[in-house]
Design an enzyme around this catalytic site. Sequence first.
Site, PDB file in Angstrom:
ATOM      1  CG  ASP A  97      14.866  53.827  31.697  1.00  0.00           C
ATOM      2  OD1 ASP A  97      13.627  53.914  31.574  1.00  0.00           O
ATOM      3  OD2 ASP A  97      15.403  52.981  32.429  1.00  0.00           O
ATOM      4  CB  THR A  98      15.528  57.144  35.323  1.00  0.00           C
ATOM      5  OG1 THR A  98      16.951  57.218  35.231  1.00  0.00           O
ATOM      6  CG2 THR A  98      15.086  55.719  35.608  1.00  0.00           C
ATOM      7  N   GLY A  99      16.497  59.195  32.988  1.00  0.00           N
ATOM      8  CA  GLY A  99      17.097  60.506  32.733  1.00  0.00           C
ATOM      9  C   GLY A  99      18.309  60.791  33.600  1.00  0.00           C
ATOM     10  CB  THR A 101      22.643  58.243  32.008  1.00  0.00           C
ATOM     11  OG1 THR A 101      22.359  57.018  32.673  1.00  0.00           O
ATOM     12  CG2 THR A 101      24.003  58.156  31.346  1.00  0.00           C
ATOM     13  CG  LEU A 102      21.196  61.667  28.432  1.00  0.00           C
ATOM     14  CD1 LEU A 102      20.258  62.099  27.319  1.00  0.00           C
ATOM     15  CD2 LEU A 102      22.631  61.719  27.930  1.00  0.00           C
ATOM     16  CE  LYS A 125      12.853  51.421  28.006  1.00  0.00           C
ATOM     17  NZ  LYS A 125      13.471  50.524  29.019  1.00  0.00           N
ATOM     18  CG  ASP A 153      24.093  45.648  27.113  1.00  0.00           C
ATOM     19  OD1 ASP A 153      23.616  46.793  27.316  1.00  0.00           O
ATOM     20  OD2 ASP A 153      24.607  44.966  28.008  1.00  0.00           O
ATOM     21  NE  ARG A 159      27.235  46.479  24.490  1.00  0.00           N
ATOM     22  CZ  ARG A 159      26.724  47.306  25.387  1.00  0.00           C
ATOM     23  NH1 ARG A 159      25.855  48.223  25.010  1.00  0.00           N
ATOM     24  NH2 ARG A 159      27.048  47.215  26.650  1.00  0.00           N
TER      25      ARG A 159
HETATM   26  P1  5GP Z   1      18.739  56.376  32.569  1.00  0.00           P
HETATM   27  O1  5GP Z   1      19.929  56.933  33.307  1.00  0.00           O
HETATM   28  O2  5GP Z   1      18.091  57.372  31.640  1.00  0.00           O
HETATM   29  O3  5GP Z   1      17.753  55.731  33.496  1.00  0.00           O
HETATM   30  O4  5GP Z   1      19.251  55.150  31.761  1.00  0.00           O
HETATM   31  C1  5GP Z   1      19.885  55.259  30.574  1.00  0.00           C
HETATM   32  C2  5GP Z   1      20.697  54.017  30.343  1.00  0.00           C
HETATM   33  O5  5GP Z   1      20.045  52.819  30.828  1.00  0.00           O
HETATM   34  C3  5GP Z   1      20.838  53.806  28.854  1.00  0.00           C
HETATM   35  O6  5GP Z   1      21.974  54.486  28.366  1.00  0.00           O
HETATM   36  C4  5GP Z   1      20.949  52.305  28.749  1.00  0.00           C
HETATM   37  O7  5GP Z   1      22.294  51.942  28.928  1.00  0.00           O
HETATM   38  C5  5GP Z   1      20.144  51.765  29.903  1.00  0.00           C
HETATM   39  N1  5GP Z   1      18.778  51.350  29.489  1.00  0.00           N
HETATM   40  C6  5GP Z   1      17.612  51.934  29.828  1.00  0.00           C
HETATM   41  N2  5GP Z   1      16.567  51.305  29.258  1.00  0.00           N
HETATM   42  C7  5GP Z   1      17.092  50.296  28.523  1.00  0.00           C
HETATM   43  C8  5GP Z   1      16.508  49.272  27.671  1.00  0.00           C
HETATM   44  O8  5GP Z   1      15.300  49.153  27.441  1.00  0.00           O
HETATM   45  N3  5GP Z   1      17.385  48.420  27.083  1.00  0.00           N
HETATM   46  C9  5GP Z   1      18.727  48.497  27.267  1.00  0.00           C
HETATM   47  N4  5GP Z   1      19.480  47.604  26.643  1.00  0.00           N
HETATM   48  N5  5GP Z   1      19.307  49.438  28.063  1.00  0.00           N
HETATM   49  C10 5GP Z   1      18.492  50.322  28.669  1.00  0.00           C
END
Ligand code: 5GP
Length: 168
Positions: A97-99, A101-102, A125, A153, A159
């Site tokens: 999503d935002t990136g 976490t990875l 995304k 979830d 899930r």
């Molecule tokens: P990031 O750190 O890339 O913003 O977020 C990644 C984490 O956000 C994913 O591993 C997931 O847990 C959660 N997340 C982001 N978008 C979604 C979504 O559309 N649905 C769900 N269930 N979780 C999401």
Amino acid sequence: MQTLFTAREIAERVQRLGDEISRDFQDSPLTVIGVLHGSVVFVADLMRAIATPHQLGFVTASSYRGTATAPEELRLDLDSLPDLAGRNVLLVDDILDTGRTLSALTVRLAECEPRAVRTAVLLWKKERTETVIMPDYVGFEIPNRFVVGYGLDFNGDYRHLPYIGVLD
Ligand code: 5GP
Ligand code: MG
């Protein structure tokens, strides 16, 4: 709930990702690392689609979404990882999503002195991603909608669904 990807569409895509990963890591020691909890279904299917022998590990990442003014806190737990020194690491998450976490996990994993760290996500995304991270393997690019199922979830539910749907 609107279905975005059926169980069959997911299975076909995961098998093709597995084929690609099998070719890329043919001659080097590989450890697949799932990001709990969201990746659990994806990683279980993906590892069986990877013909190259590999080891498995898990990390936990959770975001606590605060009030509108408080920044979101990302918690990482890498305590149960196997030894990664000199190994190729494939970090597997459900969705990019935002990136954040990875990106954070990639930095932390580098401290374990792996040979290289690559990333695989089932969903991306792309328009939301704000970090420099570029996933190495992507199942599907999706628009900015909240999705559930196949490990993903909403408040702990959904899930178990074998397909991916948009929650409205
Ligand atoms: P990031 O750190 O890339 O913003 O977020 C990644 C984490 O956000 C994913 O591993 C997931 O847990 C959660 N997340 C982001 N978008 C979604 C979504 O559309 N649905 C769900 N269930 N979780 C999401
Ligand atoms: Mg997650």
